[in-house]
Motif scaffolding. Structure first.
Motif, short mmCIF file in Angstrom:
data_model
loop_
_atom_site.label_atom_id
_atom_site.label_comp_id
_atom_site.label_asym_id
_atom_site.label_seq_id
_atom_site.Cartn_x
_atom_site.Cartn_y
_atom_site.Cartn_z
N GLU A 19 -5.21 6.51 -0.95
CA GLU A 19 -4.96 5.80 0.55
C GLU A 19 -3.85 6.77 1.37
O GLU A 19 -4.14 6.92 2.43
CB GLU A 19 -4.77 4.34 0.42
CG GLU A 19 -5.85 3.36 0.07
CD GLU A 19 -5.40 2.57 -0.91
OE1 GLU A 19 -5.07 1.38 -0.45
OE2 GLU A 19 -5.58 2.94 -2.20
N ARG B 204 -4.44 8.35 4.74
CA ARG B 204 -4.03 8.05 6.06
C ARG B 204 -3.42 9.04 6.89
O ARG B 204 -3.44 9.25 8.01
CB ARG B 204 -3.03 6.99 5.78
CG ARG B 204 -3.86 5.54 5.53
CD ARG B 204 -3.07 4.22 5.55
NE ARG B 204 -3.96 3.30 5.21
CZ ARG B 204 -3.96 2.25 4.51
NH1 ARG B 204 -2.84 2.08 3.79
NH2 ARG B 204 -4.85 1.16 4.31
N LEU C 72 -6.07 10.84 8.18
CA LEU C 72 -6.89 10.38 9.24
C LEU C 72 -6.07 10.29 10.72
O LEU C 72 -6.72 10.45 11.68
CB LEU C 72 -7.08 8.74 8.83
CG LEU C 72 -8.10 8.46 7.63
CD1 LEU C 72 -8.01 7.11 7.10
CD2 LEU C 72 -9.45 8.99 8.41
N THR C 73 -4.61 10.28 10.44
CA THR C 73 -3.94 10.55 11.55
C THR C 73 -4.12 11.84 12.25
O THR C 73 -4.14 11.82 13.63
CB THR C 73 -2.17 10.21 11.07
OG1 THR C 73 -2.40 8.88 10.25
CG2 THR C 73 -1.56 9.79 12.40
N TRP D 176 -8.69 3.69 8.29
CA TRP D 176 -7.31 3.60 8.40
C TRP D 176 -6.86 2.15 7.89
O TRP D 176 -6.01 1.98 6.86
CB TRP D 176 -6.66 3.86 9.80
CG TRP D 176 -5.43 4.52 9.75
CD1 TRP D 176 -5.27 5.73 10.34
CD2 TRP D 176 -4.18 4.12 9.50
NE1 TRP D 176 -4.18 6.28 10.19
CE2 TRP D 176 -3.29 5.24 9.58
CE3 TRP D 176 -3.75 2.98 8.93
CZ2 TRP D 176 -1.86 5.40 9.54
CZ3 TRP D 176 -2.39 2.95 8.56
CH2 TRP D 176 -1.17 4.21 8.88
N GLU E 227 -8.70 -0.67 2.59
CA GLU E 227 -8.38 -0.31 1.35
C GLU E 227 -9.48 0.77 0.77
O GLU E 227 -9.38 1.54 -0.11
CB GLU E 227 -7.87 -1.23 0.29
CG GLU E 227 -8.94 -2.12 -0.15
CD GLU E 227 -8.45 -3.35 -1.07
OE1 GLU E 227 -7.87 -2.77 -2.02
OE2 GLU E 227 -8.86 -4.33 -0.88
N TRP F 297 -11.24 3.27 1.90
CA TRP F 297 -11.88 4.09 2.82
C TRP F 297 -12.92 4.93 2.39
O TRP F 297 -13.70 5.17 3.34
CB TRP F 297 -10.52 5.24 3.18
CG TRP F 297 -10.19 5.93 1.73
CD1 TRP F 297 -9.08 5.72 0.70
CD2 TRP F 297 -10.78 7.00 1.23
NE1 TRP F 297 -9.14 6.41 -0.26
CE2 TRP F 297 -10.09 7.57 0.15
CE3 TRP F 297 -11.77 8.02 1.65
CZ2 TRP F 297 -10.34 8.49 -0.87
CZ3 TRP F 297 -12.21 8.93 0.58
CH2 TRP F 297 -11.48 9.42 -0.46
#
Ligand code: TRP
Length: 612
Positions: A501, A505, A508-509, A545, A548, A550
């Motif tokens: 994760e 993340r 993803l950002t 995001w 949990e 994804w």
């Protein structure tokens, strides 16, 4: 089929090597470097790695997981998800077997010929002319109102093609353990050895540093490229092709795995190993590019727009120039150099370049497409001490890498045939290799290069992407990514599939920012299709995001949305510009290829409707 006598890999290492063998191919040694070069150097690695982590590895997990769970090749695996979807699996293996591998084998054949040519540098002093005219015997391109002709069959390539299909047949006919597994256990270490040698050797070339810095120095990269959607599309295409995703291959390979395996780990090793290999092998190519720039007295960046001038061997001016220049300068004209440095030689010797202009061949350097390894490479290696040996090793590496990929689709189709019709391996392998060879014949004629170009374009840009969309939707929504996740965890006897994760993340950002940039730049999101896809992409990113799991949203939403965005962009571009400036009727050959393979897939699906 009785599943208890399904063939199996002898070892898990054998499986991973075979999967890597399929993944590592011409795409890694040749396509990857020129894509990097064309897309701003180091900056390309950003979208490439994002595509790897967001689409590549998850889809590879899907394909491994599906094949392993269903113990079936692509057609049967999809059919077992839902009776209506068998055709998707057939389509994947059909357009790769009766499309991609047909011309892929032809390119391997060129490499076989160039391997033999290397011993004597048989391409001579003007490798560009050699490749186009003596080797491929190119006919004029099918542009304008010209009548299309195939041109004659080129026997040199024809015979190499027999060798390639012979090798494909010998390896696949022996089956998983005795054929494929044995072959990749020799091929893969050999390949790594040869490439390592080439990398070490190439960094000693003069000017290598300049090439490597273009490739690996973030300060020299063209970061502005990141706002170009083509770059993101290109990197997605590269990841699909290089990981053999949407080919139905990884599904078939995973179906030969034993019950308890960690497919997440296997997918990660395969994908990371494959990318490592690309990034590593590209050092050899960029060092050579650096030398090329150095010896032509231009920067690496300028290289693609550089024209090399080479003194025609038969010109009358040749003898005059020989008396007026010292030997090393004269040699430089004879071997060719950039217009800039040639003109400098003339200036330094108080000679008028204009007077001698006609005595030179003009060779535009090609750093993309087949030009990179079949024209520019030989041109460069002509100037390097021991260049012949370098070429021998280089083309040998390409042949090995190509074969370990081409056998994988034969196996995937074989496995589909044996799952759905009771055909013997010898019988189906012989038919497939025979048809593959026959299908290659139009590509070994004087118009082969153009044909290859359009077919490749349509199958890669549309075929692979459409299968990718269908695959992620079928697995995500019908089979459900949750069920797949549970199967994967059970087979590995661990809770692994919801990890990662934190890394995710961060990625993803980055992606959210990128999406925002694409939106801010605007003009590329101006069709309804792309706007809908863009909304879905944003929704998927946000869900991923927050959740949990994804992985679930990635498969269900993000991958299909991203691919649809790409498909939309490609279609819009297609409609606005005739591909490569070819005749419309010629371009239609590529389009037809998509529809005909789809039709063939439906026929196969119909014939095998009773098996499940
Ligand atoms: N992944 C390979 C590469 O990067 C391409 C490939 C894999 C392939 N399997 C194939 C091509 C089967 C043709 C047929 O080059």
């Amino acid at each position: 089929m009785a599943e208890n006598n399904r063939e199996q890999w002898k070892t898990q290492l054998g499986f991973i090597l075979a999967a890597m063998g399929s993944a590592i191919g011409l795409g890694n040694i040749w396509r990857f470097p020129y894509t990097v070069y064309a897309n701003g150097g180091f900056a390309f690695l950003v979208p490439y790695l994002v595509a790897l982590f967001v689409v590549g590895i998850p889809l590879l997990i899907v394909e491994f997981g599906l094949g392993h769970h269903m113990k079936a090749s692509a057609p049967l695996a999809f059919k077992r998800v839902d009776k209506r979807f068998g055709w998707v699996g057939w389509w994947a293996v059909t357009f790769v077997m009766f499309g991609i591998v047909i011309y892929y084998a032809v390119v391997i054949s060129w490499c076989v010929d160039y391997f033999f040519l290397s011993f004597t540098k048989g391409w001579g002093n003007d490798p560009v002319n050699y490749f186009n005219n003596d080797f491929l015997k190119l006919v004029p391109p099918p542009a304008g109102g010209q009548q299309f002709t195939f041109g004659p069959v080129v026997w040199k390539i024809f015979f190499a093609l027999i060798l390639v299909w012979g090798a494909n047949w010998i390896i696949t006919v022996k089956g998983i353990q005795k054929g494929i597994e044995k072959a990749v256990k020799i091929f893969m270490p050999l390949l790594l050895g040869v490439i390592t040698l080439l990398v070490i050797w190439s960094v000693t070339f003069k000017g290598a540093g300049q090439g490597l810095s273009y490739y690996l120095n973030p300060f020299e990269a063209d970061w502005s490229k990141l706002s170009d959607p083509d770059l993101w599309i290109g990197s997605m295409g590269q990841i699909f092709f290089t990981l053999s995703l949407g080919f139905g291959i990884m599904i078939a390979y995973a179906s030969y795995l034993p019950q308890n395996v960690n497919v997440v780990k296997a997918a990660a090793i395969t994908a990371l190993g494959n990318s490592f290999f690309s990034i590593f092998a590209a050092i050899a190519v960029f060092s050579t590019i650096g030398f090329m720039a150095y010896s032509n007295n231009v920067s690496v960046r300028e290289l693609k727009d550089t024209t090399v001038l080479q003194l025609k061997p038969e010109s009358s001016e040749q003898a005059i120039l020989r008396t007026k220049l010292d030997l090393s300068r004269y040699e430089m004209l004879r071997r060719g150099s950039s217009a800039r440095s040639i003109k400098k030689v003339f200036r330094e010797n108080n000679l008028s370049f204009a007077r001698y202009q006609g005595a030179f061949n003009k060779i535009p350097l090609k750093l993309s497409g087949p030009g990179l390894i079949f024209k520019t490479y030989p041109l460069t290696l002509n100037k390097i001490p021991g260049g012949a040996l370098f070429a021998i090793l280089f083309f040998a590496a390409l042949v090995i890498a190509g074969l370990s990929s081409s056998i994988s689709i034969i196996e995937a189709f074989n496995s589909a045939l044996s799952d759905q019709f009771n055909l013997s391996r010898t019988y189906s392998t012989s038919i497939l290799c025979g048809l593959g060879f026959l299908g290659g014949i139009p590509f070994v004629t004087g118009s082969g290069l153009y044909l290859l170009d359009v077919v490749d374009h349509f199958l890669l840009q549309y075929g692979l992407v459409m299968v990718g969309i269908l695959e992620s939707i079928i697995v995500g929504w019908y089979f459900t990514s949750r069920k797949l996740r549970m199967h994967i965890d059970e087979a590995a006897d661990m809770q692994i599939s919801s990890r990662g994760e934190f890394i995710m993340r961060i990625i993803l950002t980055v992606l959210l920012v990128m999406t925002w940039l694409v939106l801010a730049i605007g003009p590329n999101v101006n069709t309804i299709g792309s706007q809908v896809a863009m909304l879905a992409i944003i929704a998927a990113l946000v869900l991923m995001w927050l959740s949990e799991h994804w992985f679930d949203y990635d498969i269900k939403l993000l991958i299909p949305a991203l691919l649809m965005f790409i498909l939309n962009g490609a279609l819009v571009k297609e409609i606005n510009t005739a591909y490569s400036g070819y005749n419309v009727s010629f371009v239609m050959v590529g389009v037809m290829w998509i529809f005909v393979t789809l039709l063939v897939a439906f026929i196969f699906n119909f014939l095998s409707r009773k098996k499940s």
